[in-house]
Scaffold this active site. Structure first.
Site, PDB file in Angstrom:
ATOM      1  N   THR A   1      46.758  37.359  50.283  1.00 31.57           N
ATOM      2  CA  THR A   1      47.291  37.570  48.940  1.00 31.57           C
ATOM      3  C   THR A   1      46.218  37.164  47.934  1.00 31.57           C
ATOM      4  O   THR A   1      45.116  36.774  48.306  1.00 31.57           O
ATOM      5  CB  THR A   1      48.558  36.717  48.711  1.00 31.57           C
ATOM      6  OG1 THR A   1      48.172  35.333  48.564  1.00 31.57           O
ATOM      7  CG2 THR A   1      49.529  36.842  49.881  1.00 31.57           C
ATOM      8  N   CYS A   2      46.551  37.231  46.654  1.00 36.77           N
ATOM      9  CA  CYS A   2      45.563  36.864  45.641  1.00 36.77           C
ATOM     10  C   CYS A   2      45.230  35.375  45.686  1.00 36.77           C
ATOM     11  O   CYS A   2      44.178  34.954  45.200  1.00 36.77           O
ATOM     12  CB  CYS A   2      46.052  37.245  44.245  1.00 36.77           C
ATOM     13  SG  CYS A   2      47.591  36.452  43.747  1.00 36.77           S
TER      14      CYS A   2
ATOM     15  N   ARG B   1      45.618  33.353  48.715  1.00 38.15           N
ATOM     16  CA  ARG B   1      45.345  32.794  50.037  1.00 38.15           C
ATOM     17  C   ARG B   1      44.995  33.875  51.047  1.00 38.15           C
ATOM     18  O   ARG B   1      45.406  35.034  50.913  1.00 38.15           O
ATOM     19  CB  ARG B   1      46.548  31.997  50.557  1.00 38.15           C
ATOM     20  CG  ARG B   1      47.719  32.846  50.998  1.00 38.15           C
ATOM     21  CD  ARG B   1      48.886  31.988  51.508  1.00 38.15           C
ATOM     22  NE  ARG B   1      49.418  31.139  50.453  1.00 38.15           N
ATOM     23  CZ  ARG B   1      49.392  29.815  50.494  1.00 38.15           C
ATOM     24  NH1 ARG B   1      48.876  29.190  51.540  1.00 38.15           N
ATOM     25  NH2 ARG B   1      49.892  29.109  49.503  1.00 38.15           N
TER      26      ARG B   1
ATOM     27  N   SER C   1      52.813  27.642  47.282  1.00 39.88           N
ATOM     28  CA  SER C   1      52.308  28.665  46.368  1.00 39.88           C
ATOM     29  C   SER C   1      51.766  28.056  45.085  1.00 39.88           C
ATOM     30  O   SER C   1      52.125  26.933  44.711  1.00 39.88           O
ATOM     31  CB  SER C   1      53.425  29.658  46.015  1.00 39.88           C
ATOM     32  OG  SER C   1      53.861  30.357  47.156  1.00 39.88           O
TER      33      SER C   1
ATOM     34  N   GLN D   1      57.802  36.235  46.005  1.00 40.35           N
ATOM     35  CA  GLN D   1      57.046  37.334  46.610  1.00 40.35           C
ATOM     36  C   GLN D   1      56.421  36.964  47.949  1.00 40.35           C
ATOM     37  O   GLN D   1      56.239  37.814  48.815  1.00 40.35           O
ATOM     38  CB  GLN D   1      55.942  37.813  45.659  1.00 40.35           C
ATOM     39  CG  GLN D   1      56.444  38.539  44.442  1.00 40.35           C
ATOM     40  CD  GLN D   1      56.764  37.579  43.304  1.00 40.35           C
ATOM     41  OE1 GLN D   1      56.598  36.369  43.441  1.00 40.35           O
ATOM     42  NE2 GLN D   1      57.234  38.111  42.199  1.00 40.35           N
TER      43      GLN D   1
ATOM     44  N   GLY E   1      47.839  49.202  38.069  1.00 44.29           N
ATOM     45  CA  GLY E   1      48.460  48.962  39.365  1.00 44.29           C
ATOM     46  C   GLY E   1      49.924  49.345  39.295  1.00 44.29           C
ATOM     47  O   GLY E   1      50.461  49.583  38.208  1.00 44.29           O
TER      48      GLY E   1
ATOM     49  N   GLY F   1      52.198  47.847  41.938  1.00 38.85           N
ATOM     50  CA  GLY F   1      52.824  47.039  42.974  1.00 38.85           C
ATOM     51  C   GLY F   1      53.879  46.106  42.417  1.00 38.85           C
ATOM     52  O   GLY F   1      54.266  46.180  41.246  1.00 38.85           O
ATOM     53  N   GLU F   2      54.331  45.195  43.267  1.00 36.47           N
ATOM     54  CA  GLU F   2      55.420  44.301  42.911  1.00 36.47           C
ATOM     55  C   GLU F   2      55.058  43.386  41.746  1.00 36.47           C
ATOM     56  O   GLU F   2      55.878  43.152  40.854  1.00 36.47           O
ATOM     57  CB  GLU F   2      55.805  43.465  44.140  1.00 36.47           C
ATOM     58  CG  GLU F   2      57.039  42.618  43.952  1.00 36.47           C
ATOM     59  CD  GLU F   2      57.456  41.908  45.227  1.00 36.47           C
ATOM     60  OE1 GLU F   2      58.488  41.222  45.206  1.00 36.47           O
ATOM     61  OE2 GLU F   2      56.730  42.033  46.241  1.00 36.47           O
TER      62      GLU F   2
ATOM     63  N   ILE G   1      52.843  43.869  39.287  1.00 36.94           N
ATOM     64  CA  ILE G   1      52.802  44.638  38.038  1.00 36.94           C
ATOM     65  C   ILE G   1      54.211  45.015  37.596  1.00 36.94           C
ATOM     66  O   ILE G   1      54.518  45.024  36.392  1.00 36.94           O
ATOM     67  CB  ILE G   1      51.919  45.894  38.208  1.00 36.94           C
ATOM     68  CG1 ILE G   1      50.439  45.492  38.258  1.00 36.94           C
ATOM     69  CG2 ILE G   1      52.150  46.891  37.074  1.00 36.94           C
ATOM     70  CD1 ILE G   1      49.914  44.848  36.985  1.00 36.94           C
TER      71      ILE G   1
END
EC number: 1.2.1.70
Length: 425
Positions: free
Chosen positions: A49-50, A52, A106, A113, A186, A188-189, A191
């Site tokens: 992910t952004c 990790r 997180s 998410q 983008g 995705g979720e 955005i």
């Protein structure tokens, strides 16, 4: 062979390092197969992910070999990974996975998410054929714990996420979003969440840009927004007061030159930009421009810290649920250690049974009395089954190994030694 969790995240590594080892969705399947072949693993899954990149694996690989494989595969300096990685094994690895899936590890405490992203990591590994029974069982326990955390605590309440933080920061720069236009790059979720938060704040105009017009329109229609292609961004960039980007592109989409041209057309009216993507969608040099306020995911941490206090109490309850879930997992793992012993016991008994049955068949074929054959079979089976255990128990008694004697009494529900004496008297 053991469970392994190796990774880097926002707490241990800078954005520069994280983007070097990030995997796009199209890269993961081939990386999984490469990890099996080159890192001494029997099962593996990758979560990227952004914030990790983590490898969940089952195998005999050591930390050094895993780090070396990741460094070679991503073509990065192994020293960078050695300084910024974390490694957990066995129960600690399972506990870490539970915390990650529950949102406790997180950047935004309790962000929802991550559970979907971990489920995706599981599904991709299963589809690639690199997910065996061990990792499957771990993931199922992890998902069960995360579901309990969501349903039994308030950790998912209050709109705190990277998307929410980005919009909160925009509100600090532009006090009234009702006069502003936002360009979202983008579809995705993340955005989608940004679009929802901006719409709730009454943003004047939304523009959604994506690689495919269909995906852009699908999101734009939900919020009455305009849809454009990524290739059309230079023509529309000057319209945007706010630019928020989150794509899976491996190369920057916005460079310094394009933003300079947009600023000229805006007569240098300031632009607020948030780059949530890893690797970055917006070149770092864009932040050098005088009329641009550029923030990355690392810059959002301060905003996020202000909005997460309400989740701290829920996190304590979540920790208790995770401890309980980990105890269940450890109990299941201990139970698995008996499987091989039970299997070996059954195989041994089956072999003895077949030997005695064969003798009985031959006796019957020779005309022996069936009743005598049955009696002999029963006696032989009893003697065969109990010969080795009896020998071992006699030795245990001679050696004073009372624990073994008590274990056998428990296994076969035998009366205790004192009870046996009482019955005789």
């Amino acid at each position: 062979m053991t469970l392994i969790a190796l990774g880097i995240n926002h707490n241990t590594a800078s954005l520069d390092v994280r983007e070097k080892v990030a995997f796009s969705s199209t890269q993961i399947e081939s990386a999984l197969r490469a990890a099996i072949a080159g890192a001494g693993l029997s099962e593996v899954a990758i979560l990227s992910t952004c914030n990790r990149t983590e490898l969940y694996a089952y195998g005999s690989s050591q930390a050094n070999s895993l780090i070396q494989w990741l460094a070679e595969y991503k073509q990065v300096n192994v020293a960078e990974l050695e300084q910024s990685h974390y490694l957990y094994t066995a129960s600690e690895a399972a506990s870490h996975m539970m915390k990650v899936a529950s949102g406790l590890d997180s950047l935004v405490l309790g962000e929802p998410q991550i559970l979907g992203q971990m489920k995706s990591a599981y599904a991709v590994a299963r589809e690639a054929g690199v997910l065996g029974g061990h990792l499957h069982d771990v993931f199922q326990r992890v998902f069960s714990v995360a579901k309990r955390v969501r349903s039994e605590t308030a950790i998912g309440e209050n709109p705190v996420s990277v998307a929410y933080a980005a919009v909160s920061l925009a509100q600090q720069i532009f006090s009234d979003l009702k006069q502003d236009t936002a360009l979202l790059i983008g579809a995705g979720e993340t955005i989608e969440l940004v679009a929802r938060h901006l719409a709730e704040q009454g943003i004047k105009k939304l523009i959604v840009a994506n690689r495919t017009l269909g995906n852009a329109r699908s999101l734009a229609e939900q919020f009455g927004a305009e849809a454009i292609l990524l290739a059309d961004i230079p023509e529309h960039l000057h319209r945007a007061d706010i630019v928020i980007s989150s794509t899976a592109s491996q190369l920057p989409l916005l460079g310094k030159g394009a933003v300079e041209q947009a600023l000229k057309r805006r007569r240098h009216k300031p632009m607020f930009m948030v780059d949530i993507a890893v690797p970055r969608d917006i070149e770092a040099q864009v932040g050098d421009l005088a009329d641009v306020y550029l923030y990355t995911v690392d810059d959002l941490k301060e905003v996020i810290d202000e909005n997460m206090r309400s989740r701290q109490q829920a996190a304590k309850i979540a920790e208790e649920i995770i401890v309980e879930g980990l105890l269940h997992y450890e109990r299941e793992q201990r139970a698995l250690t008996s499987v091989d012993t039970i299997k070996a016991l059954r195989q041994t008994m089956d072999a003895l049974r077949e030997q005695e049955l064969e003798k009985s068949r031959k006796a019957l074929e020779a005309g022996a009395d069936p009743a005598q054959v049955l009696e002999q079979l029963a006696r032989s089976l009893t003697n065969k089954f109990l010969h080795t255990p009896s020998t071992q128990l006699k030795q245990a008694g001679a050696d004073g190994e009372q624990d073994m004697l008590r274990t056998v009494r428990t296994l076969f529900s035998l009366p205790s030694a004192n009870e046996s004496k009482s019955e005789k008297e």
